[in-house]
Motif scaffolding. Structure first.
Motif, mmCIF file in Angstrom:
data_model
loop_
_atom_site.group_PDB
_atom_site.id
_atom_site.type_symbol
_atom_site.label_atom_id
_atom_site.label_comp_id
_atom_site.label_asym_id
_atom_site.label_seq_id
_atom_site.Cartn_x
_atom_site.Cartn_y
_atom_site.Cartn_z
ATOM 1 N N GLU A 99 -0.585 4.133 -14.685
ATOM 2 C CA GLU A 99 0.648 4.132 -13.913
ATOM 3 C C GLU A 99 1.281 5.508 -14.072
ATOM 4 O O GLU A 99 1.562 5.939 -15.190
ATOM 5 C CB GLU A 99 1.573 3.043 -14.464
ATOM 6 C CG GLU A 99 2.672 2.654 -13.525
ATOM 7 C CD GLU A 99 3.493 1.505 -14.107
ATOM 8 O OE1 GLU A 99 2.920 0.417 -14.347
ATOM 9 O OE2 GLU A 99 4.684 1.721 -14.349
ATOM 10 N N LEU A 108 5.182 6.856 -7.030
ATOM 11 C CA LEU A 108 4.830 6.032 -8.179
ATOM 12 C C LEU A 108 3.468 5.418 -7.861
ATOM 13 O O LEU A 108 3.330 4.698 -6.873
ATOM 14 C CB LEU A 108 5.898 4.947 -8.363
ATOM 15 C CG LEU A 108 5.675 3.924 -9.467
ATOM 16 C CD1 LEU A 108 5.626 4.597 -10.837
ATOM 17 C CD2 LEU A 108 6.786 2.866 -9.453
ATOM 18 N N LEU A 140 0.027 3.255 -8.961
ATOM 19 C CA LEU A 140 -0.659 2.298 -9.837
ATOM 20 C C LEU A 140 -2.149 2.360 -9.501
ATOM 21 O O LEU A 140 -2.525 2.177 -8.345
ATOM 22 C CB LEU A 140 -0.129 0.876 -9.615
ATOM 23 C CG LEU A 140 1.387 0.702 -9.440
ATOM 24 C CD1 LEU A 140 1.745 -0.795 -9.380
ATOM 25 C CD2 LEU A 140 2.151 1.382 -10.548
ATOM 26 N N PHE A 181 -2.218 1.739 -5.548
ATOM 27 C CA PHE A 181 -1.020 1.282 -4.850
ATOM 28 C C PHE A 181 0.031 2.359 -5.070
ATOM 29 O O PHE A 181 0.480 2.563 -6.198
ATOM 30 C CB PHE A 181 -0.561 -0.063 -5.411
ATOM 31 C CG PHE A 181 -1.584 -1.151 -5.265
ATOM 32 C CD1 PHE A 181 -1.580 -1.964 -4.136
ATOM 33 C CD2 PHE A 181 -2.580 -1.330 -6.225
ATOM 34 C CE1 PHE A 181 -2.541 -2.957 -3.989
ATOM 35 C CE2 PHE A 181 -3.539 -2.324 -6.081
ATOM 36 C CZ PHE A 181 -3.526 -3.140 -4.955
ATOM 37 N N ALA A 220 3.299 -4.366 -10.462
ATOM 38 C CA ALA A 220 1.837 -4.276 -10.345
ATOM 39 C C ALA A 220 1.270 -5.601 -9.822
ATOM 40 O O ALA A 220 0.394 -5.614 -8.943
ATOM 41 C CB ALA A 220 1.226 -3.919 -11.703
ATOM 42 N N ASP A 230 2.075 -6.104 -6.124
ATOM 43 C CA ASP A 230 1.210 -5.308 -5.240
ATOM 44 C C ASP A 230 -0.123 -6.019 -4.996
ATOM 45 O O ASP A 230 -0.665 -5.982 -3.892
ATOM 46 C CB ASP A 230 0.970 -3.921 -5.834
ATOM 47 C CG ASP A 230 2.193 -3.019 -5.676
ATOM 48 O OD1 ASP A 230 3.135 -3.405 -4.956
ATOM 49 O OD2 ASP A 230 2.208 -1.926 -6.264
#
Lengths: 256, 256
Positions: free
Chosen positions: A144, A156, A158, A238, B28, B31
């Motif tokens: 992350e 941001l 992920l 993501f 997370a 998503d």
């Protein structure tokens, strides 16, 4: 007195229509100015005077003012006393034509740094394992990162990477290097292609806080599954880009 | 009593860290669930029970609840008493791979209709004339349409077309036909390519009202300059898609 009643009724309706018409015209004008602003069309970042804009765009002064209000509402411009309306956005182009890492694509605009908020193995839930072509519940590397351009928060990210490759990432300089570049170094082969999905969403409170954006700020959400040159999926991401800091540009063709 | 002071100090810090960690984990998870939702991964549109999601994703129940809250905040799901969490979004894929009109790209999802809010000639401001390859202050056809899919507002499109082609559009069924298709019919040649720019912006009050979305709703803003097969630019568009109704999908390659 029906005539009078008609008059008192007509005036507000006509006024409402004028307001609506002006709002429509202001939006159309704002869209044209927005393009010029993002294309760097105003030397020194100063927009022409309202009167000049009105003449150039064949619009009324009130429409020009309302269009500039819209652009101010988006934090694209600001009014500065004694200077006029100036461009204040820091919005950068991200290519939609080619698969590139953020530092690669923005290298002419400055330095990308990554604050690694989390990095470590997690058990892959079924949809992650499935998309990365792994057996269910295998470990994957989860990363992350808050990514900044010249110190300002941009996105941001992920990221999920299969552990056989991800283990190698643990020893790498994730703060200063695109994962794309590291994946190519670690596997010794170029990346191939990526399936992407783009959406516009309002940032939830926590994501907004991390991105230092107002709650509800528009975010460009990118989901990307990247494959190596040999076709193997190696990177599921993501990404929340701050809407006020990124534009995505590309070319579409009618025939494939 | 330093020991006690340490304890009273430590507890809020630890609690804040736990909250932050849970918020990160919830994002997370949200998503991953969002992908499943948009991919139609839940038969009947009903999500698994919270306990099953917690087990499937190796997450705590509170994290699952917070993730579902995020998706509810985006109007992707709703909680229905006696049923559980159900998918309520009507979000449709728009291809980023090929230049297509809205009715073409969404034909399997329903019927696209266009409310023509304005249509008529306007004097092209310099940036419009320049991009359409016309002399400054030439007339162009300006069209403003609210586009609906199955009756629900999807996008607000502002379109500029050179008058020699645009004049032909005036007699066409703009309510039910993509401008792309009409341009191909009128010119007798296929469209070639388009330069596009995508952004996420918060809808201003008036645009939100037209799109029947909440003020500040995230909008996917598409600017598109479309060329005929012979290269001539014929269609400059500024499109605001409701963020909650459209995803854009495509494929990127590492090498061009």
């Amino acid at each position: 007195m029906p005539a009078e009643r008609t008059v008192t009724h007509t005036v507000p309706v006509a006024a409402a229509r004028r307001r609506r018409l002006r709002a429509d015209q202001a939006r159309a004008l704002a869209d044209l100015l927005r393009h010029q602003i993002l294309a760097g069309g105003y030397p020194g970042g100063v927009l022409p005077l309202e009167g000049d804009l009105a003449a150039d765009y064949g619009a009324g002064r009130n429409t020009v003012r309302q269009a500039l209000d819209l652009l101010r509402g988006e934090q694209l411009v600001e009014r500065r006393p004694g200077v006029g309306t100036v461009v204040v956005c820091e919005k950068y182009p991200h290519g939609l034509d080619r698969l590139q890492g953020l530092a690669e694509t923005l290298n002419e605009h400055g330095r990308v740094t990554n604050e690694v908020r989390t990095v470590g193995p997690v058990r892959a839930p079924a949809p992650v394992a499935g998309r990365l072509g792994l057996p269910e519940h295998t470990d994957v590397l989860y990363i992350e990162r808050l990514r900044r351009l010249n110190g300002l928060p941009l996105s941001l990210d992920l990221t999920y990477v299969p552990m056989d490759i991800g283990a190698g990432l643990l020893g790498c300089d994730l703060e200063n290097t695109d994962v794309f570049r590291l994946l190519e170094q670690l596997t010794g082969q170029p990346l191939g292609h990526a399936e992407i999905t783009l959406e516009a969403v309002n940032a939830d409170a926590h994501s907004a806080a991390v991105l230092q954006a107002p709650r509800g700020a528009a975010v460009l959400m990118l989901e990307r599954l990247t494959h190596l040159g040999d076709g193997r999926p190696v990177d599921l991401e993501f990404i929340r880009f701050r809407g006020d800091r990124i534009t995505m540009s590309g070319l579409l063709r009618r025939s494939l």
